[in-house]
Scaffold this active site. Sequence first.
Site, short mmCIF file in Angstrom:
data_model
loop_
_atom_site.label_atom_id
_atom_site.label_comp_id
_atom_site.label_asym_id
_atom_site.label_seq_id
_atom_site.Cartn_x
_atom_site.Cartn_y
_atom_site.Cartn_z
N TYR A 130 0.54 -1.30 -0.06
CA TYR A 130 -0.25 -0.20 0.53
C TYR A 130 1.46 0.91 0.21
CZ TYR A 130 -3.58 -3.14 1.28
OH TYR A 130 -4.87 -3.85 0.94
N GLY A 175 -19.01 7.05 -1.54
CA GLY A 175 -19.29 8.11 -1.50
C GLY A 175 -20.72 8.14 -2.26
N SER A 230 -12.70 -3.20 0.28
CA SER A 230 -14.02 -2.40 -0.53
C SER A 230 -15.05 -3.20 0.20
CB SER A 230 -13.51 -2.79 -2.11
OG SER A 230 -12.07 -1.92 -2.18
N PRO A 231 -15.52 -3.05 1.24
CA PRO A 231 -17.26 -2.90 1.32
C PRO A 231 -17.82 -2.37 0.86
CG PRO A 231 -15.68 -2.78 2.85
CD PRO A 231 -14.45 -2.52 2.12
N LEU A 232 -17.59 -0.74 0.68
CA LEU A 232 -18.40 0.02 0.01
C LEU A 232 -18.16 0.25 -1.26
CD1 LEU A 232 -17.80 2.73 3.44
CD2 LEU A 232 -19.80 0.57 3.04
N GLY A 233 -17.59 -0.44 -1.98
CA GLY A 233 -17.14 -0.53 -2.82
C GLY A 233 -15.65 0.09 -3.65
#
Length: 342
Positions: free
Chosen positions: A108, A272, A263-266
């Site tokens: 990362y 957002g 990436s559980p929110l995309g």
Amino acid sequence: MAAVTLTRADRPGFPHAPAGDAVGEVAGTPGILSGGRNDPSGWWEPARSENEGATMQYRRIGSVEVSAIGLGAMPMSVTGRPDTDRAVRTIHAALDAGVTFIDTADAYVLGAEDVGHNESLIAHALAAYGGDTTAVLVATKGGHTRPGGHAWALDGSPEHLRAACEASLTRLGVDAIGLYQFHRPDPEVPYADSIGALRELADAGKIRMAGISNADPDQIRQAREILGDHLVSVQNQFSPAYRDSEPELRLCAELGLAFLPWSPLGGIGRAGGLGDRFAAFARIAGERGVSPQQVCLAWQLALDPVVVPIPGASRPETIRDSAAAADLVLDQREIATLHAAG
């Protein structure tokens, strides 16, 4: 295991914890994807803490109890990274919110010139925190590389993994890594050889627990055969937009392995707009007076007790909002609606 209510006073070393402040539950009942209780619908209805002020529930990764919501630290070191001050404040905000699980990787970074940036950042933030961080589990990964620019590459050779682990130990400033994960299968290296290197690291005491990432069911079973009880987790992509890892989630529930959705929110740059892309999440969020992101994480927690989402964050307010999802208990109707959405 029956659900049990915990308080921060029950957790030695919990950061910034006033005695007797209830922090939620560890649920051991089956979830949606594995069937629940004796309800013919197969839904799992999470138990509610008797203390309505609960702010965090806890789950297990191997032998370690962790917050049900983790912190994905990747956004603080890749393209678009915040300055160091904001990154440190983000990590501290996570700790203040009760997060005790942080996920990182040596890859990362922006490029080859700063390999390990994210690991070093986390070590710095933990050292600078005013509270006790002994309850925090830091998980890192090896096997993905950044040869230069925006390129990604793979090196699953045992030699690389051993060297990568040693470097991660130094950057994190620990004698043994709490959870070390093989980042991604390398088609040039037999999977058994890569996983065998993790077994060697575990046997040598370099890592306390082992995990795998981006693995399919056959690879999970193979890793279990090689690592035995050292294998405690699988980290795969999973979100409302990407549900191809449901077979791996079910297998983790069967084997008792933690399933860590990345990436559980995309994903970076898309979290957002989750409510814009998935109307059901936005509608339920409006009804509940919370963000669509909280609804998304609460939905994932309801899928099975082995799920520990690791939403990324690069701002304090973002991780505070994500952490609050641990106290959002959806009802069966809402869970069914969200599971059918997408």
